[in-house]
Design a protein around this motif. Sequence first.
Motif, mmCIF file in Angstrom:
data_model
loop_
_atom_site.group_PDB
_atom_site.id
_atom_site.type_symbol
_atom_site.label_atom_id
_atom_site.label_comp_id
_atom_site.label_asym_id
_atom_site.label_seq_id
_atom_site.Cartn_x
_atom_site.Cartn_y
_atom_site.Cartn_z
ATOM 1 N N GLU A 21 1.150 3.178 -8.081
ATOM 2 C CA GLU A 21 2.395 3.476 -7.374
ATOM 3 C C GLU A 21 3.585 3.329 -8.325
ATOM 4 O OE1 GLU A 21 2.912 4.557 -4.251
ATOM 5 O OE2 GLU A 21 0.726 4.776 -4.092
ATOM 6 N N ARG A 22 3.632 2.209 -9.016
ATOM 7 C CA ARG A 22 4.641 1.991 -10.060
ATOM 8 C C ARG A 22 4.234 0.781 -10.882
ATOM 9 N NH1 ARG A 22 8.500 -2.061 -9.499
ATOM 10 N NH2 ARG A 22 8.508 -3.157 -7.494
ATOM 11 N N PHE A 23 4.677 0.764 -12.136
ATOM 12 C CA PHE A 23 4.437 -0.380 -13.010
ATOM 13 C C PHE A 23 5.490 -1.450 -12.737
ATOM 14 C CE2 PHE A 23 2.512 3.128 -15.417
ATOM 15 C CZ PHE A 23 1.255 2.593 -15.674
ATOM 16 N N THR A 24 5.033 -2.683 -12.561
ATOM 17 C CA THR A 24 5.970 -3.791 -12.345
ATOM 18 C C THR A 24 6.399 -4.433 -13.661
ATOM 19 O OG1 THR A 24 4.082 -5.275 -12.004
ATOM 20 C CG2 THR A 24 5.088 -4.266 -10.048
ATOM 21 N N ARG A 25 5.457 -4.597 -14.571
ATOM 22 C CA ARG A 25 5.779 -5.114 -15.902
ATOM 23 C C ARG A 25 4.625 -4.798 -16.833
ATOM 24 N NH1 ARG A 25 3.913 -10.857 -16.282
ATOM 25 N NH2 ARG A 25 2.870 -11.372 -14.323
ATOM 26 N N ILE A 26 4.903 -4.902 -18.114
ATOM 27 C CA ILE A 26 3.900 -4.569 -19.118
ATOM 28 C C ILE A 26 4.093 -5.481 -20.311
ATOM 29 C CG2 ILE A 26 5.324 -2.788 -20.223
ATOM 30 C CD1 ILE A 26 2.726 -1.145 -20.552
ATOM 31 N N THR A 27 2.981 -5.951 -20.870
ATOM 32 C CA THR A 27 3.034 -6.850 -22.015
ATOM 33 C C THR A 27 2.356 -6.181 -23.202
ATOM 34 O OG1 THR A 27 0.958 -7.959 -21.432
ATOM 35 C CG2 THR A 27 2.979 -8.833 -20.461
ATOM 36 N N ALA A 28 2.152 -6.947 -24.242
ATOM 37 C CA ALA A 28 1.548 -6.386 -25.448
ATOM 38 C C ALA A 28 0.064 -6.093 -25.264
ATOM 39 C CB ALA A 28 1.747 -7.337 -26.623
ATOM 40 N N ASN A 29 -0.593 -6.744 -24.281
ATOM 41 C CA ASN A 29 -2.047 -6.591 -24.136
ATOM 42 C C ASN A 29 -2.482 -6.078 -22.776
ATOM 43 O OD1 ASN A 29 -2.507 -7.703 -26.758
ATOM 44 N ND2 ASN A 29 -2.206 -9.751 -25.899
ATOM 45 N N LYS A 71 -2.350 1.078 -3.939
ATOM 46 C CA LYS A 71 -2.642 1.034 -2.510
ATOM 47 C C LYS A 71 -4.069 0.565 -2.287
ATOM 48 C CE LYS A 71 0.555 4.586 -0.860
ATOM 49 N NZ LYS A 71 0.684 5.895 -0.171
ATOM 50 N N ARG A 72 -4.199 -0.368 -1.345
ATOM 51 C CA ARG A 72 -5.510 -0.862 -0.945
ATOM 52 C C ARG A 72 -5.624 -0.743 0.566
ATOM 53 N NH1 ARG A 72 -6.613 -6.490 -3.993
ATOM 54 N NH2 ARG A 72 -8.614 -6.143 -2.952
ATOM 55 N N ALA A 73 -6.787 -1.118 1.069
ATOM 56 C CA ALA A 73 -6.999 -0.989 2.514
ATOM 57 C C ALA A 73 -6.021 -1.858 3.297
ATOM 58 C CB ALA A 73 -8.445 -1.355 2.866
ATOM 59 N N GLY A 74 -5.690 -3.020 2.743
ATOM 60 C CA GLY A 74 -4.789 -3.920 3.446
ATOM 61 C C GLY A 74 -3.328 -3.694 3.131
ATOM 62 N N GLY A 75 -3.019 -2.674 2.346
ATOM 63 C CA GLY A 75 -1.631 -2.414 1.977
ATOM 64 C C GLY A 75 -1.503 -2.215 0.476
ATOM 65 N N ILE A 76 -0.365 -2.599 -0.066
ATOM 66 C CA ILE A 76 -0.096 -2.458 -1.500
ATOM 67 C C ILE A 76 -0.185 -3.829 -2.151
ATOM 68 C CG2 ILE A 76 1.633 -1.809 -3.214
ATOM 69 C CD1 ILE A 76 2.696 0.235 -1.307
ATOM 70 N N SER A 77 -0.907 -3.907 -3.261
ATOM 71 C CA SER A 77 -1.054 -5.168 -3.989
ATOM 72 C C SER A 77 -0.876 -4.905 -5.476
ATOM 73 C CB SER A 77 -2.425 -5.796 -3.722
ATOM 74 O OG SER A 77 -3.453 -4.916 -4.157
ATOM 75 N N GLU A 78 -0.641 -5.975 -6.212
ATOM 76 C CA GLU A 78 -0.428 -5.871 -7.655
ATOM 77 C C GLU A 78 -1.747 -6.102 -8.385
ATOM 78 O OE1 GLU A 78 2.993 -7.348 -10.718
ATOM 79 O OE2 GLU A 78 1.882 -8.934 -9.684
ATOM 80 N N MET A 79 -2.011 -5.272 -9.366
ATOM 81 C CA MET A 79 -3.225 -5.378 -10.167
ATOM 82 C C MET A 79 -2.844 -5.582 -11.629
ATOM 83 S SD MET A 79 -5.715 -5.128 -8.054
ATOM 84 C CE MET A 79 -7.030 -4.977 -9.263
ATOM 85 N N LYS A 116 4.948 7.820 -22.113
ATOM 86 C CA LYS A 116 4.295 8.879 -21.344
ATOM 87 C C LYS A 116 4.593 8.787 -19.852
ATOM 88 C CE LYS A 116 2.020 11.015 -24.653
ATOM 89 N NZ LYS A 116 2.244 12.455 -24.975
ATOM 90 N N PHE A 117 4.726 7.584 -19.329
ATOM 91 C CA PHE A 117 4.878 7.403 -17.878
ATOM 92 C C PHE A 117 6.140 6.597 -17.569
ATOM 93 C CE2 PHE A 117 0.281 7.043 -19.017
ATOM 94 C CZ PHE A 117 -0.061 8.358 -18.734
ATOM 95 N N ALA A 118 7.239 6.969 -18.193
ATOM 96 C CA ALA A 118 8.498 6.235 -17.986
ATOM 97 C C ALA A 118 8.977 6.335 -16.544
ATOM 98 C CB ALA A 118 9.570 6.775 -18.935
ATOM 99 N N GLY A 119 8.643 7.436 -15.859
ATOM 100 C CA GLY A 119 9.098 7.593 -14.479
ATOM 101 C C GLY A 119 8.435 6.656 -13.503
ATOM 102 N N PHE A 120 7.342 6.001 -13.897
ATOM 103 C CA PHE A 120 6.622 5.100 -12.995
ATOM 104 C C PHE A 120 7.052 3.638 -13.167
ATOM 105 C CE2 PHE A 120 4.021 8.837 -12.979
ATOM 106 C CZ PHE A 120 3.437 8.876 -11.721
ATOM 107 N N PHE A 121 8.091 3.384 -13.957
ATOM 108 C CA PHE A 121 8.542 2.008 -14.162
ATOM 109 C C PHE A 121 9.707 1.633 -13.254
ATOM 110 C CE2 PHE A 121 6.056 2.461 -17.984
ATOM 111 C CZ PHE A 121 5.591 1.181 -18.225
ATOM 112 N N GLY A 122 10.334 2.587 -12.627
ATOM 113 C CA GLY A 122 11.458 2.276 -11.756
ATOM 114 C C GLY A 122 11.020 2.063 -10.318
#
Length: 320
Positions: A273-281, A288-296, A243-249
Amino acid sequence: MCRALRRIVLLVAVMLCLTQAAADTFQLTDGTTVSGELVSPNELGVLLRLDDGSYSERIAWVRFSQADLKKIAENPRVKQLVEPFIEVAGDEVPKKPEITVKPVTRMERPAAGSLLTGFVSSSVGFAILLLLYAANLFAAYEVSVIRGFPAALVCGVSAVLPVIGPAIFLCLPTKLKTAEHALAEAAAARQTRAQAAAEVAAASAALGLGQEEHAAAPGVDLPPTQIFKRGEFVFNRRFFETKFAGFFGVLRREADKDMVLTIKTGDGLFVVERFTRITANEMYFLTKRAGGISEMTIPFIEVQEIELRHKDAPQMITDR
């Protein structure tokens, strides 16, 4: 006629005399004596034509005495065949030339030292030591992952005690996380996500990303907003990849450049913003956060609703 007969008899007598004169007497090594003319010599021996015109059996060269062999060797025709069987006296053996060993210039051996000193004194050896030390730290990190110990602890000990440090932790039993520790980590993760969601909401409000300011200009056709709710869709790895293949690059395609992807969980809303990686679970994405961009990191089981809309379209999903 009588004269002719006399001449024939005289010729025969002369031939017999010549034959007798050509015959020699030879002393054999077994003590016997043979007389005759040498005929048909070869490597195996020689035949003797006896006085009566018959031939003896072939006599091997080794059966002749040394004196007779030397006498036979005077005949150039059989000299090469007889010479190997003639014994050379001690005084007749040619002396070997004296070998004179001349001094040569030899390279000096380097001073003996320890193995570690040899490695450090050479650039190649020093590079090998660095590679071995790096491999030691990498092994320590892998041991920490396998045994469940803190990576800083294992790598620190291994930095001080190379090879011994990883071996010690590898021999220890695996450190399993207790239920309390797992619950504490889950609570900390939820708190982090809640804080991130609050920061995202505050940043959106500060930048004026409300519904009214995102209203599209009149006459502009925007792509329809898509809402995906739990129960209507199964949120798993395949769902997000299709569904969101465009957000993986790293760079989005032209069709997805102006699209906004919002994920709703129990902790709040997250703009992807974009997916960095995805696992089975679970999935990992930048937000974007107040201090910039972070990974969740959000497990699939916590996703409640997903919205995909144009950046100029009003936001329909809320955090309530």
